[in-house]
Design a protein around this motif. Structure first.
Motif, mmCIF file in Angstrom:
data_model
loop_
_atom_site.group_PDB
_atom_site.id
_atom_site.type_symbol
_atom_site.label_atom_id
_atom_site.label_comp_id
_atom_site.label_asym_id
_atom_site.label_seq_id
_atom_site.Cartn_x
_atom_site.Cartn_y
_atom_site.Cartn_z
ATOM 1 N N SER A 258 27.187 39.328 47.133
ATOM 2 C CA SER A 258 28.514 39.812 47.537
ATOM 3 C C SER A 258 28.357 41.044 48.430
ATOM 4 C CB SER A 258 29.326 40.156 46.280
ATOM 5 O OG SER A 258 30.603 40.636 46.636
ATOM 6 N N LYS A 259 27.417 41.896 48.070
ATOM 7 C CA LYS A 259 27.124 43.076 48.905
ATOM 8 C C LYS A 259 26.525 42.628 50.246
ATOM 9 C CE LYS A 259 25.820 45.655 44.773
ATOM 10 N NZ LYS A 259 24.660 46.270 44.085
ATOM 11 N N MET A 260 25.654 41.622 50.190
ATOM 12 C CA MET A 260 25.051 41.096 51.435
ATOM 13 C C MET A 260 26.148 40.562 52.344
ATOM 14 S SD MET A 260 22.330 37.998 51.926
ATOM 15 C CE MET A 260 20.984 38.792 51.093
ATOM 16 N N SER A 261 27.105 39.875 51.768
ATOM 17 C CA SER A 261 28.213 39.308 52.533
ATOM 18 C C SER A 261 29.043 40.418 53.175
ATOM 19 C CB SER A 261 29.065 38.472 51.584
ATOM 20 O OG SER A 261 29.964 37.696 52.299
ATOM 21 N N PHE A 262 29.242 41.485 52.413
ATOM 22 C CA PHE A 262 30.003 42.657 52.903
ATOM 23 C C PHE A 262 29.324 43.239 54.151
ATOM 24 C CE2 PHE A 262 33.203 45.795 52.087
ATOM 25 C CZ PHE A 262 32.675 47.071 52.271
ATOM 26 N N VAL A 263 28.013 43.212 54.141
ATOM 27 C CA VAL A 263 27.218 43.730 55.261
ATOM 28 C C VAL A 263 27.283 42.783 56.448
ATOM 29 C CG1 VAL A 263 24.785 43.975 55.951
ATOM 30 C CG2 VAL A 263 25.637 45.181 53.933
ATOM 31 N N ILE A 264 27.182 41.502 56.177
ATOM 32 C CA ILE A 264 27.156 40.513 57.272
ATOM 33 C C ILE A 264 28.505 40.466 57.978
ATOM 34 C CG2 ILE A 264 27.051 38.004 57.691
ATOM 35 C CD1 ILE A 264 24.574 38.110 55.728
ATOM 36 N N ILE A 265 29.575 40.630 57.233
ATOM 37 C CA ILE A 265 30.905 40.695 57.853
ATOM 38 C C ILE A 265 30.979 41.926 58.765
ATOM 39 C CG2 ILE A 265 33.373 41.028 57.409
ATOM 40 C CD1 ILE A 265 32.876 39.435 54.742
ATOM 41 N N GLN A 278 35.802 47.325 72.612
ATOM 42 C CA GLN A 278 36.856 48.172 72.022
ATOM 43 C C GLN A 278 36.484 48.504 70.572
ATOM 44 O OE1 GLN A 278 41.023 47.031 72.308
ATOM 45 N NE2 GLN A 278 40.497 45.600 73.970
ATOM 46 N N PRO A 279 36.791 49.749 70.133
ATOM 47 C CA PRO A 279 36.505 50.101 68.722
ATOM 48 C C PRO A 279 37.567 49.486 67.806
ATOM 49 C CG PRO A 279 37.506 51.957 69.851
ATOM 50 C CD PRO A 279 37.381 50.883 70.884
ATOM 51 N N LEU A 280 37.493 48.198 67.587
ATOM 52 C CA LEU A 280 38.562 47.504 66.850
ATOM 53 C C LEU A 280 38.594 47.862 65.366
ATOM 54 C CD1 LEU A 280 37.752 43.986 68.401
ATOM 55 C CD2 LEU A 280 39.632 45.505 69.089
ATOM 56 N N PHE A 281 37.396 48.131 64.824
ATOM 57 C CA PHE A 281 37.334 48.228 63.346
ATOM 58 C C PHE A 281 36.699 49.528 62.855
ATOM 59 C CE2 PHE A 281 38.506 43.889 63.349
ATOM 60 C CZ PHE A 281 37.722 43.217 64.286
ATOM 61 N N GLU A 282 36.714 50.573 63.723
ATOM 62 C CA GLU A 282 35.916 51.755 63.314
ATOM 63 C C GLU A 282 36.449 52.407 62.046
ATOM 64 O OE1 GLU A 282 35.803 54.344 66.612
ATOM 65 O OE2 GLU A 282 37.953 54.771 66.659
ATOM 66 N N ASP A 283 37.738 52.211 61.724
ATOM 67 C CA ASP A 283 38.283 52.890 60.531
ATOM 68 C C ASP A 283 38.375 51.980 59.316
ATOM 69 O OD1 ASP A 283 40.545 54.602 62.781
ATOM 70 O OD2 ASP A 283 38.542 55.161 62.050
ATOM 71 N N ILE A 284 37.720 50.832 59.352
ATOM 72 C CA ILE A 284 37.873 49.943 58.183
ATOM 73 C C ILE A 284 37.150 50.552 56.973
ATOM 74 C CG2 ILE A 284 38.131 47.806 59.482
ATOM 75 C CD1 ILE A 284 35.199 47.168 58.794
ATOM 76 N N ASN A 285 37.548 50.096 55.803
ATOM 77 C CA ASN A 285 36.963 50.604 54.570
ATOM 78 C C ASN A 285 35.569 50.028 54.356
ATOM 79 O OD1 ASN A 285 36.740 51.635 51.811
ATOM 80 N ND2 ASN A 285 36.942 49.467 51.252
ATOM 81 N N ARG A 286 34.597 50.878 54.149
ATOM 82 C CA ARG A 286 33.238 50.408 53.883
ATOM 83 C C ARG A 286 32.748 50.885 52.512
ATOM 84 N NH1 ARG A 286 33.241 51.049 59.509
ATOM 85 N NH2 ARG A 286 32.371 49.284 60.669
ATOM 86 N N SER A 287 33.738 51.212 51.680
ATOM 87 C CA SER A 287 33.379 51.609 50.313
ATOM 88 C C SER A 287 33.773 50.448 49.406
ATOM 89 C CB SER A 287 34.157 52.884 49.957
ATOM 90 O OG SER A 287 33.902 53.239 48.641
ATOM 91 N N MET A 288 32.793 49.701 48.969
ATOM 92 C CA MET A 288 33.077 48.440 48.285
ATOM 93 C C MET A 288 33.267 48.626 46.780
ATOM 94 S SD MET A 288 30.748 45.012 48.436
ATOM 95 C CE MET A 288 31.390 43.428 47.882
ATOM 96 N N LYS A 289 34.322 48.073 46.243
ATOM 97 C CA LYS A 289 34.503 48.071 44.792
ATOM 98 C C LYS A 289 33.920 46.769 44.249
ATOM 99 C CE LYS A 289 38.338 51.219 43.846
ATOM 100 N NZ LYS A 289 38.149 51.993 45.075
ATOM 101 N N ILE A 290 32.820 46.933 43.504
ATOM 102 C CA ILE A 290 32.122 45.771 42.983
ATOM 103 C C ILE A 290 32.513 45.565 41.526
ATOM 104 C CG2 ILE A 290 29.798 44.849 42.508
ATOM 105 C CD1 ILE A 290 29.089 47.154 44.820
ATOM 106 N N VAL A 291 32.968 44.348 41.204
ATOM 107 C CA VAL A 291 33.404 44.068 39.830
ATOM 108 C C VAL A 291 32.173 43.862 38.951
ATOM 109 C CG1 VAL A 291 34.683 42.496 38.341
ATOM 110 C CG2 VAL A 291 35.528 43.007 40.651
#
Ligand SMILES: O=c1ccn([C@@H]2O[C@H](COP(=O)(O)OP(=O)(O)O)[C@@H](O)[C@H]2O)c(=O)[nH]1
Ligand SMILES: O=C(O)[C@@H](COP(=O)(O)O)O[C@H]1O[C@H](CO)[C@@H](O)[C@H](O)[C@H]1O
Length: 333
Positions: A258-265, A278-291
């Protein structure tokens, strides 16, 4: 588009058995005046690394001099990985200690990027060092198309992927991030690459003159980023794929994937930003909540996972000094 992909699939898909006359490959390599390095990324692979090195070296160095160099690029393993490799007499590097002036980042991609610096050949091949059913085909199958066709610069392996969970081994089911994340994303945003059967395969390689011009993601995004970059810079015809039959490796947990997938995306999003400039996604959340689920209770583990990249190796003065100084002095006199 579909015709383009189908044509590529027909023309640039090979089978390892096409290259199992290794003496012919050696002759082709020598006629073309090329050298070939194998770099093994490893993090705590003591169970398999010795057999991987021994099998490949016996067949592709001692019996047939296809490989000019085998190195282990270790990610500071805490088991006996380096000790085993050293006992087999191959050069061992800890990637955190290579090019220290550029810092050290965790990840497989960092190891592969730095392997460009420590190796010396015209062609670099990478294979995972956790392959349980290792066979020389994992290397000669990737080398073959590169020696057969000078217009092919990058070759990916593909295979049937059994899934081993505990004591159970299913004949298929492996390649979970490939099937659930990588291939869907590539079909959505890079349909030209939709014919690549195993975009994440760890058995691949290419020409140094191409690889040195590419950025490398430093984590598990490395395969995704390289594939997209080769396509964007050199075109689909520069890419080939080869059937390596079946690969059995140590399967990670679903949480790890799941973490690997988060990275590949993140890797695909970064490539899309580069494509659209264009900086389309520079502010997206990269702090993953892992269940996490333990003892009948659920809890959320928060982990910041930011996929970073390294610049093309050719941009490093240390690299140019190692590989081009003589040529530059030859030119400038
Ligand atoms: O920081 C890392 C993570 C992984 N690896 C190696 O990269 C290959 C693929 O990694 P892994 O098996 O973890 O990925 P998977 O095949 O499960 O997707 C293996 O040889 C690992 O030992 C590495 O060298 N450094
Ligand atoms: O293909 C995949 O989905 C993942 C996980 O494979 P499994 O589901 O454990 O067989 O494995 C690959 O992904 C990594 C990230 O690109 C590569 O580094 C590995 O070499 C490759 O095995």
């Amino acid at each position: 588009m579909s015709i383009l992909v189908d044509k590529w699939f027909a023309e640039n898909t090979f089978h390892a058995s096409e290259f199992d006359h290794i003496a012919d490959l050696v002759r082709l390599k020598e006629e073309q005046g090329l050298t070939i390095s194998l770099a093994l990324p490893a993090l705590n692979e003591e169970e398999t690394v010795g057999n991987v090195i021994g099998t490949i070296r016996k067949s592709l160095v001692e019996k047939y001099p296809l490989l000019d160099e085998i190195v282990l690029m270790d990610s500071n393993s805490t088991d006996r990985t380096r000790e085993i490799a050293e006992s087999l007499g191959i050069p061992v590097y800890i990637h955190q200690q290579v090019l220290p002036q550029y810092g050290a980042r965790e990840g497989k991609g960092e190891a592969l990027w730095k392997s460009l610096y420590v190796t010396s050949s015209d062609i670099i091949i990478w294979i995972d060092s956790d392959i349980v059913n290792i066979h020389p085909r994992f290397v000669y199958g990737v080398v073959g198309p590169l020696l057969l066709n000078k217009n092919i610069h990058f070759v990916k392996g593909f295979y049937q992927r059994p899934l081993k969970t505990g004591r159970r081994v299913q004949s298929t089911g492996g390649g979970r991030v490939t099937e659930l994340t990588a291939r869907p994303l590539l079909n959505l945003f890079y349909p030209e690459l939709s014919g690549v059967i195993q975009p994440l395969s760890g058995e691949y390689g290419g020409r140094r003159k191409v690889l040195e011009t590419l950025t490398f993601f430093t984590g598990y995004g490395v395969e995704t980023g390289l594939l997209i970059d080769v396509f964007e810079k050199f075109g689909l015809s520069a890419i080939a794929q080869v059937d390596l039959l079946e690969r059995i490796h140590h399967n990670q947990s679903l949480t790890a994937l799941s973490k690997m997938s988060f990275v590949i995306i993140q890797a695909v999003l970064k490539k899309l930003e580069e494509r659209f400039k264009q900086p389309l996604f520079e502010d997206i959340n990269r702090s993953m909540k892992i269940v996490q689920y333990e003892g009948g209770n659920y809890y959320l583990e928060v982990k910041e996972i930011i996929e970073q990249d390294r610049p093309p190796m050719i941009t490093l003065p240390e690299y140019r000094a190692k590989f081009y100084l003589n040529k530059e002095t030859e030119i400038t006199g």
